[in-house]
Each structure stands twice: as C-alpha cells, then as structure tokens.
Motif scaffolding. Structure first.
Motif, short mmCIF file in Angstrom:
data_model
loop_
_atom_site.label_atom_id
_atom_site.label_comp_id
_atom_site.label_asym_id
_atom_site.label_seq_id
_atom_site.Cartn_x
_atom_site.Cartn_y
_atom_site.Cartn_z
N ILE A 191 6.20 7.60 -3.89
CA ILE A 191 5.76 5.96 -4.58
C ILE A 191 6.29 6.51 -6.17
O ILE A 191 6.99 5.49 -6.81
CB ILE A 191 4.24 5.60 -4.22
N ALA A 215 6.91 -1.14 -5.42
CA ALA A 215 5.89 -0.16 -5.54
C ALA A 215 5.62 -0.14 -7.20
O ALA A 215 4.34 0.30 -7.33
CB ALA A 215 7.27 1.14 -5.50
N ILE A 253 2.86 -3.31 -7.17
CA ILE A 253 1.73 -2.80 -5.89
C ILE A 253 0.64 -1.64 -6.43
O ILE A 253 -0.68 -2.17 -6.47
CB ILE A 253 2.29 -2.26 -4.44
N SER A 275 8.83 -9.37 -4.19
CA SER A 275 8.48 -8.04 -4.76
C SER A 275 6.90 -8.56 -5.33
O SER A 275 5.42 -8.73 -5.06
CB SER A 275 8.60 -7.39 -5.82
N THR A 314 2.18 -0.25 0.61
CA THR A 314 3.23 -0.11 -0.21
C THR A 314 4.50 0.22 0.62
O THR A 314 5.41 0.30 0.84
CB THR A 314 2.84 1.34 -1.47
#
Length: 501
Positions: free
Chosen positions: A148, A205, A208, A248, A427
């Motif tokens: 990530i 990403a 989160i 997002s 994620t």
C-alpha cells in the motif's frame, strides 16, 4: 535441518528453505518495483524524442519477469490459499486464450508485444498474471502494508511530474484541442485518463491510510499525499478523475465507521475536497493555459490528443458523426462500434491491441502502421470500457475469464475484510472494487495495470498471523518467570528460618 537438492549447498537452495515471512517480504518489494518501473522508464520518452513509449514497455517487462519468478515460487511453495485458486486459474485462462487470439489476430508482432506506443500485447497479459499471482501468495499483513505504501509512492512520483506539466512545460497535452490550452496532466502514465486511474487508487490508499494509521508521521505523509493527488487529478479533466475523487472520499468516510477510527479523521474528506476546489478556482481565474472555465475533455483527450497525436494509433475523429465535446456521445459511439466488432468475431477477437484494424478502410501505398492508422479518419484503437474491449480484442472467452478473476477477487476481499477487520484488508478490497468499477468507464494500460492487479491479488491473499512465534515467546517468558519464582521460594523460606534462629 535445511532442505537441499542433490547435495548442493543450503544457500543455493534458498527457495526450498524460504519461509512464508521471507516470501511475503520479497514479494511485496518485487511488486513495488514492478509498479515503479513503468513510470520510471517513461521518464525517458517524456524528456526526449529519441525514445518512443515502447521504452515504457521495457519497464513492464523487467517488472513482469521479476513477478513471474515470484509467482512460480509462490505456487511451488503452495502459498496460494484455496479461495484464490479460481481467480488464479481464470487469470491463467486469460493468458492461454490470449494465445489463441494472437494466432488469429491481424498482426502477430503487435499481438505479442502490443502496439508500440501502448505495449499491452500478450506478454503484458502474462505479466499481469504474474502480478496477480504473486500478490495472492502473500501471507503477511506487513507485506500488504508495504505494498500500500508503494501504491502511494507511485502516486507521488506521477504527481510530481504532473505539477511540471501543469505549470511549466507539457509535451503532449498542453493543448487538448487546436484552441484549448489546458495543460492537462498525464504524469508518467502516458494519458490523462490513465493518470486519473492511477491517482484514484493512490488517493484511496492515502486517505484510508490517514484514517487508520496510529503513527503521526504516517498520517501527515498520507494527508499531504492525498491533498496532492486530489489537486492533480482535477487537471486530468476527465470523468474518471472526478468519479475517482468522489469514490476515494466515500471510502475514507466508510473506513472511519467500519474500522472505528476517531471521528476527527473525517477531516480527510476536506483534504480531498479543498485542493480539488483550488484546482477549479485556478482554471476559472485564468491561471492555467488560455481557458477560463472548467469542464471535462474526455473525448478530445482519448481520441485526439492521446490516440491520434501521441500514439498514432487511430485516425482523427469525424465531427459530422460525433460531438467530441460530449463524453457520453463519444463513449456511446465507441461502445456501439465495439459491440459490432465483437459480433463479427466473438470467439477470438481482433487480436490483442488491434481494435482499430477491422475499422481501417484505406491503405493506399502506405507501409508504416502509424501512417495507415492516422490516414483513416473516424477509427479508434481503445474502447473506454475494458470489458467490451477485452471481448472485442481477445474474444468472449477472455471476457468470461476476466469476470471469473475479478468477481471472486471482490468476494474474497470482502470476506477477508469482514474477518480480519484491518486497515490493510479494507484497503485491498476498496482498491479492487475501485478498479472493477473504473473498467466500465475506462480501460487498462501498462501504467495502471501493475497497481490494480497487485491490489486485486492482495485481496485474495490468505493472510496469516505469525501466531506460533508469538506463542513460543509467551511460553518461554512464562517458563522463565516460573523458574525465577521457584528459585525465590526456597530463598524466602531460608530467610525466615534464619530469623527464627
């Protein structure tokens, strides 16, 4: 005792002796390298005219070979969980049917290596199998966390180059039409639409990560990255970019409640909204190029600036047939024409990356493929619906294989998220869902695919916690404590006896 083959040394048999933890660490690093190599190789054609964007495909090849080796190791070590077997087999079927499509395609060379400014031939599909399978074989949560971080790093690299394209110099997308100087950002993704796809994954990403991270330094890094991504994504001037921004932000809100994060971290939504609004304000203020109003330029970017001007992979659009400034009209036209192509050859398709070939009407005395394509007005080489594009270029069996890879990946990712209740599982599921949805309004590219297939594979991974090691340490600590207590008791009794005496 370490395993060896034919009495060879232990070091030469590192694969046999590789632990799950070692493999996961190596796999995550290999996947990050693969995601970064395409944008890094793209720097060369971005700064000089001596190299074409076929150079970018070299980055995909290097990363693909690395991950194919890692995928083979993962399969040999049986690290792929039972749940991931179906999607992995489906990805393998995607490659195998691609071979059939290649044989029946118009041009075998393009079928294998892809159009020279695109690079998504059969070899690319094989490498995508490697990315997906390597990620599916990962066994540790820390490896997913590292992956990530790598996705965010790809977003930062693309955004840094995009800022130069927006404010200083822009090689291919300074003009999105003959009159509109919009300074559209493509980063190192070769197209603003592909950049929007990359930044959607990176933004989700980062947001989160900010919501769920316990480290203050990581939260600062993620929130700053998210602000940068949301600012840049608006300068792609695409529907995908706007949808990605909204998706997002929604994912960040969902993460707060699903993972029981502090409500104060809902501020992440502002980190996405404010920079995006600033980008729009700059356009209306006349600070960017010669435009003074903000709107999307999907049709002009996809058909004219990218396919026709940059890649020489299509002809110019025909303004008598479509309204190039209406994205719905452009995408509807492309979808309808693609469906017609599917109906003519539903089994094997046109061959990888050869959607434009059956549309060619005149060749004349031209010999170069780029000249032939650009001489035929009204043809296009990409349909911005990956599902239709797959069926048209590689046949309906390939579409079925693609669906059989994506749907189980989504289901497994969702179950894993519910079971593990970790930021990494959440994620991985969100990024996979994002890619599946984006494929309805966009298409794959060598800049985007390594990131997406790594994320989708991670959603399928059978993550295991290193319980044995922790249990061994706890039992060892208990035994040491018991020994100390046992040793102290006689000493206490002797002390009492001495006092009485």
């Amino acid at each position: 005792m370490a395993k060896t083959i034919f009495n060879t040394s232990e070091k030469s048999n590192f694969i046999l002796n590789m632990t799950e933890e070692q493999y996961s660490k190596l796999a995550s690093r290999g996947l990050i390298a693969s995601m970064l190599l395409v944008p890094l190789f793209t720097i060369i054609p971005e700064v000089t005219d001596k190299a074409s964007y076929a150079f970018s495909a070299g980055g995909l090849a290097v990363g693909g070979v690395i991950c194919m080796i890692l995928a083979l190791i993962g399969m040999m070590k049986k690290y792929i969980g039972k749940g991931a077997v179906i999607p992995v087999i489906a990805m393998g079927a995607l490659v195998l049917w691609g071979v059939i499509s290649l044989i029946n395609g118009y041009d075998l060379n393009i079928s294998m290596y892809g159009y020279h400014n695109r690079g998504e031939g059969l070899l690319a599909i094989l490498f995508y199998f490697g990315f997906f399978t390597t990620a599916a074989a990962v066994k540790r949560e820390t490896a997913v966390k590292t992956l990530i971080n790598g996705i965010v790093a790809v977003g930062i690299l693309n955004s840094a180059v995009s800022l130069i394209q927006i404010f200083i110099t822009n090689k291919h997308y300074q003009f999105v039409s003959v009159d509109d100087e919009a300074m559209a950002a493509s980063g190192l993704s070769m197209s603003p639409i592909f950049l929007a796809m990359v930044l959607t994954l990176a933004l989700a990403a980062a947001l989160i990560g900010f919501v769920t991270s316990e480290s203050k330094k990581r939260r600062i890094l993620f929130i700053c990255s998210a602000a940068l991504f949301s600012f840049v994504i608006m300068f792609t001037y695409t529907i995908v970019g706007i949808c990605g921004l909204v998706f997002s932000a929604a994912a960040a809100i969902a993460a707060v409640f699903a993972l029981k994060a502090p409500k104060s971290r809902l501020v992440s939504v502002l980190a996405a909204a404010v920079p995006a609004a600033l980008a729009v304000v700059l356009v209306y203020a006349g600070a960017i190029g010669n435009i003074t109003s903000y709107r999307t330029y999907d049709g002009r970017i996809a058909w004219w600036a990218d396919a026709y001007m940059r890649a020489s992979a299509s002809g110019n659009f025909n303004s008598d047939i479509i309204n190039i400034d209406d994205p719905v009209d452009v995408y509807t036209y492309m979808n309808e024409k693609t469906v017609d192509i599917i109906q003519k050859n539903p089994l094997t398709g046109t061959g990888p990356e050869q959607l434009a070939f059956p549309q060619v009407r005149k060749v004349n005395d031209l010999t170069e493929i780029e000249d032939i394509m650009t001489a035929n007005d009204g043809i296009f080489d990409k349909d911005y619906n990956e599902y239709l594009y797959t069926a048209a270029t590689r046949g309906i069996p390939s579409l079925i294989a693609l669906v059989l890879a994506l749907v189980p990946a989504l289901l497994i990712g969702y179950k894993s998220m519910r079971k593990r209740k970790s930021a990494e599982a959440f994620t991985a599921f969100v990024l996979t869902l994002s890619g599946v949805l984006m494929f309805f309004i966009s298409c794959s590219s060598i800049a985007y695919a390594p990131i997406f297939w790594a994320a989708a594979g991670t959603a399928c991974a059978a993550i295991e916690k290193p319980k044995k090691k922790e249990a061994t340490e706890k039992s060892a600590n208990k035994s040491v404590k018991a020994e100390k207590e046992a040793a102290e008791k006689p000493a206490k009794k002797n002390t009492k006896a001495e006092k009485k005496a």
